[in-house]
Design an enzyme around this catalytic site. Structure first.
Site, PDB file in Angstrom:
ATOM      1  N   ASP A  66       0.868  -1.189   0.000  1.00  0.00           N
ATOM      2  CA  ASP A  66       0.000   0.000   0.000  1.00  0.00           C
ATOM      3  C   ASP A  66       0.905   1.239   0.000  1.00  0.00           C
ATOM      4  O   ASP A  66       1.082   1.895   1.016  1.00  0.00           O
ATOM      5  CB  ASP A  66      -0.896  -0.030   1.244  1.00  0.00           C
TER       6      ASP A  66
ATOM      7  N   THR B 226       2.652   4.946  -1.631  1.00  0.00           N
ATOM      8  CA  THR B 226       2.312   6.210  -2.289  1.00  0.00           C
ATOM      9  C   THR B 226       2.673   6.082  -3.776  1.00  0.00           C
ATOM     10  O   THR B 226       3.085   5.010  -4.227  1.00  0.00           O
ATOM     11  CB  THR B 226       3.096   7.364  -1.633  1.00  0.00           C
TER      12      THR B 226
HETATM   13  N1  AG3 Z   1      -1.965   4.745  -1.282  1.00  0.00           N
HETATM   14  C1  AG3 Z   1      -2.120   5.026  -2.709  1.00  0.00           C
HETATM   15  C2  AG3 Z   1      -2.340   6.473  -2.965  1.00  0.00           C
HETATM   16  C3  AG3 Z   1      -2.096   6.886  -4.379  1.00  0.00           C
HETATM   17  C4  AG3 Z   1      -2.863   8.126  -4.658  1.00  0.00           C
HETATM   18  N2  AG3 Z   1      -2.261   8.921  -5.684  1.00  0.00           N
HETATM   19  C5  AG3 Z   1      -2.571  10.198  -5.901  1.00  0.00           C
HETATM   20  N3  AG3 Z   1      -3.520  10.772  -5.235  1.00  0.00           N
HETATM   21  N4  AG3 Z   1      -1.909  10.844  -6.812  1.00  0.00           N
HETATM   22  C6  AG3 Z   1      -3.036   5.085  -0.450  1.00  0.00           C
HETATM   23  C7  AG3 Z   1      -2.797   4.829   0.991  1.00  0.00           C
HETATM   24  C8  AG3 Z   1      -4.069   4.505   1.666  1.00  0.00           C
HETATM   25  N5  AG3 Z   1      -3.892   3.593   2.740  1.00  0.00           N
END
Ligand code: AG3
Length: 277
Positions: free
Chosen positions: A158, A160
């Site tokens: 999970d 970024t």
């Molecule tokens: N992780 C993926 C977030 C990606 C979003 N990208 C963007 N907004 N450009 C999320 C973490 C949640 N637990």
């Protein structure tokens, strides 16, 4: 006098912004790894932002957290030990612990401050981090998976976006280490961005995973606050195929997006996405 309006914009591409009205900036910090903000938005409730990118909001977090968790956990017939790489807000851990057969869920997060801010300001999402079956380990996920072999039934990445601290989580060497870190019948899922904007990334990840794992599948879901809304997940598995799951045996758990009927349907790809991979 009319009250001043405050708006937050994520610049999703050089030519496109996603803008929400905010009623309050709850918290901001510059951590060792990234810039963190918790905002109170009108449309989606509280929102976690890292380096300007929306990570999760109270209103739509269920879409992402259920999709990235229940597809792998209902594909593995008996997931006991599960690890989340990243995911400091705790949303994936909360979903994992809805599965009774899970004995332990590890959160491997590099940035302690994401966990602390989520515990304080996003309790609906982080609530399971204090569960006795959850264990938080603050370390670099790449280091963690390369130092532990044959350990997990399921690994959920999970992360970024593939910039800043997460770059290494999208590299071939990381997927090889994930393979080694899984048990002999283990499987993993990673969030792999938008099929509208990140086609090269999806293609590269899919082929990297395919060169390592016997079974590789891409699935999609809808996440309103992410770029384009349409989001992809890449699954690599040593033995179990999500398309072979007997959906009549999927246990009922409390979900708002995932359900047994969707389990296989999520893997049916629009033509333009089939063409990416
Ligand atoms: N992780 C993926 C977030 C990606 C979003 N990208 C963007 N907004 N450009 C999320 C973490 C949640 N637990």
């Amino acid at each position: 006098m009319a009250e001043m309006e405050l708006w937050f914009t994520e610049q999703q591409t050089p030519d496109l912004g996603f803008t929400c009205k905010i009623t309050k900036t709850i918290y901001t910090a510059k951590t060792q790894y990234q810039e963190l903000a918790i905002l109170e938005t009108k449309q989606f409730g509280r929102m976690l932002v890292l380096d300007g990118a929306v990570q999760t909001t109270i209103a739509d977090e269920f879409c992402y957290h259920e999709l990235i968790s229940h597809v792998p956990l209902f594909t593995h017939p008996n997931p006991k030990k599960v690890a989340v790489i990243g995911g400091g807000d705790g949303g994936v851990i909360r979903e994992i612990l809805k599965h009774d057969e899970v004995e332990k869920a590890y959160l491997i997060e590099i940035d302690r401050e994401v966990i602390e801010a989520s515990k304080k300001y996003l309790p609906e999402i982080s609530c399971a981090l204090d569960d006795e079956r959850a264990e938080v380990i603050i370390t670099d996920g790449i280091k963690f998976v390369s130092e532990n072999k044959n350990m997990f039934d399921v690994i959920i990445v999970d992360s970024t976006d593939p910039v800043g601290p997460a770059v290494g989580l999208f590299q071939d060497s990381f997927y090889k280490a994930v393979f080694e870190c899984l048990k002999e019948d283990g499987l993993f899922v990673a969030q792999t961005e938008s099929p509208f904007y990140d086609q090269d990334l999806i293609k590269n990840v899919f082929h990297a995973v395919k060169s390592i794992f016997p079974i590789t599948r891409l699935y999609l879901g809808f996440i309103p606050t992410y770029p384009s809304g349409l989001w992809s997940f890449t699954l690599g598995s040593k033995r179990y195929d999500p398309l072979e799951v007997d959906i009549s045996r999927i246990k009922r758990i409390d979900t708002k997006y995932y359900n047994p009927e969707l389990h296989k349907a999520l893997f049916a790809l629009p033509t333009f996405v089939q063409e990416i991979i």
